[in-house]
Design a protein around this motif. Structure first.
Motif, PDB file in Angstrom:
ATOM      1  N   SER A 102       0.818  -1.216   0.000  1.00 14.50           N
ATOM      2  CA  SER A 102       0.000   0.000   0.000  1.00 14.50           C
ATOM      3  C   SER A 102       0.851   1.265   0.000  1.00 14.50           C
ATOM      4  N   ASN A 136      -6.248   6.657  -2.486  1.00 13.52           N
ATOM      5  CA  ASN A 136      -7.616   6.226  -2.174  1.00 13.52           C
ATOM      6  C   ASN A 136      -8.463   6.040  -3.425  1.00 13.52           C
ATOM      7  N   ALA A 177      -7.656   0.404  -1.860  1.00 16.82           N
ATOM      8  CA  ALA A 177      -7.635   1.140  -0.590  1.00 16.82           C
ATOM      9  C   ALA A 177      -8.805   0.766   0.306  1.00 16.82           C
ATOM     10  N   SER A 180      -8.406  -1.448   3.438  1.00 18.01           N
ATOM     11  CA  SER A 180      -7.797  -0.926   4.665  1.00 18.01           C
ATOM     12  C   SER A 180      -8.804  -0.745   5.800  1.00 18.01           C
TER      13      SER A 180
END
Length: 222
Positions: A102, A136, A177, A180
């Motif tokens: 990430s 994102n 994203a 997460s």
């Protein structure tokens, strides 16, 4: 004698040039890298070195290779790899998924292949990343091929359809994203973002409600 001295000098020069060549290669950055890294526990002789130089990917040599490959790329370079898919799901790789997959790499395509691709009894995934932090809004294409006999044929067909904007039932257009919201960041691409948010709103079963343990299985297959 003069002949022996000349031979020694030539050997010294050859060794020096060879060493400089290796040093130049080690410092070189690449636009694209492809790999099929090994996987499994690191050896006792290398664990200290690997943990010191690649602290973001402790636990498995597969993760160390991916972290190292990211270091060898130019900014926005690309890396492609066929790897054991366990690194995208097991809890022991949670830190690696956060700090490398990430923070330093942005996933572009994920072909979930499963068994039957390599000679070894290992479930695989083929991935491509760009060498930059995952944003994102970044999207990736996930192609599910776990229970398919002709994986190569369906993969080529799916990739072709995706390029013209057609997503069949085995293809998913996902923002990585969104993983997460779960503490371990597993690549559960088949779950919608709203489902993930609802799951994340509740405490985990273990240890809040019960203790989860592995059932009956073989302990050592090799």
């Amino acid at each position: 004698t003069t002949s022996v001295a000349n031979t020694r000098m030539r050997l010294f020069v050859d060794d020096t040039l060879h060493g400089l060549g290796l040093l130049s290669l080690a410092l070189k950055k690449f636009d694209v890298a492809l790999m099929n890294p090994p996987f499994g526990e690191v050896t006792r002789n290398t664990i200290s070195y690997l943990n010191e130089h690649y602290p973001r990917s402790k636990g498995n040599i597969l993760a160390h290779f991916i972290e190292r490959m990211e270091q060898l790329l130019i900014p926005n370079g690309r890396v492609g790899a066929i790897v054991s898919r366990t690194c995208f799901y097991l809890q022991t790789f949670a830190g690696f998924r956060r700090s490398v997959l990430s923070d330093r790499l942005s996933l572009e395509c994920f072909a979930d292949l499963g068994l039957g691709v390599l000679d070894a009894m290992v479930e695989t995934a083929a991935c491509t990343w760009t060498a930059r932090a995952l944003s994102n809004d970044s999207k990736a294409v996930f192609i599910r091929l776990l229970n398919v006999a002709d994986k190569a044929g369906l993969l080529l067909k799916s990739l072709h359809l995706v390029t013209i904007g057609v997503y069949e039932s085995n293809c998913f257009d996902v923002k990585p994203a969104q993983f997460s919201v779960l503490a371990d960041r597993p690549y559960v691409y088949w779950l919608r973002a709203e489902v993930l948010r609802k799951l994340a709103a509740y405490p985990p079963l273990d240890p809040t409600i019960c203790s989860i343990r592995v059932g009956l299985q073989t302990g050592d297959d090799f």
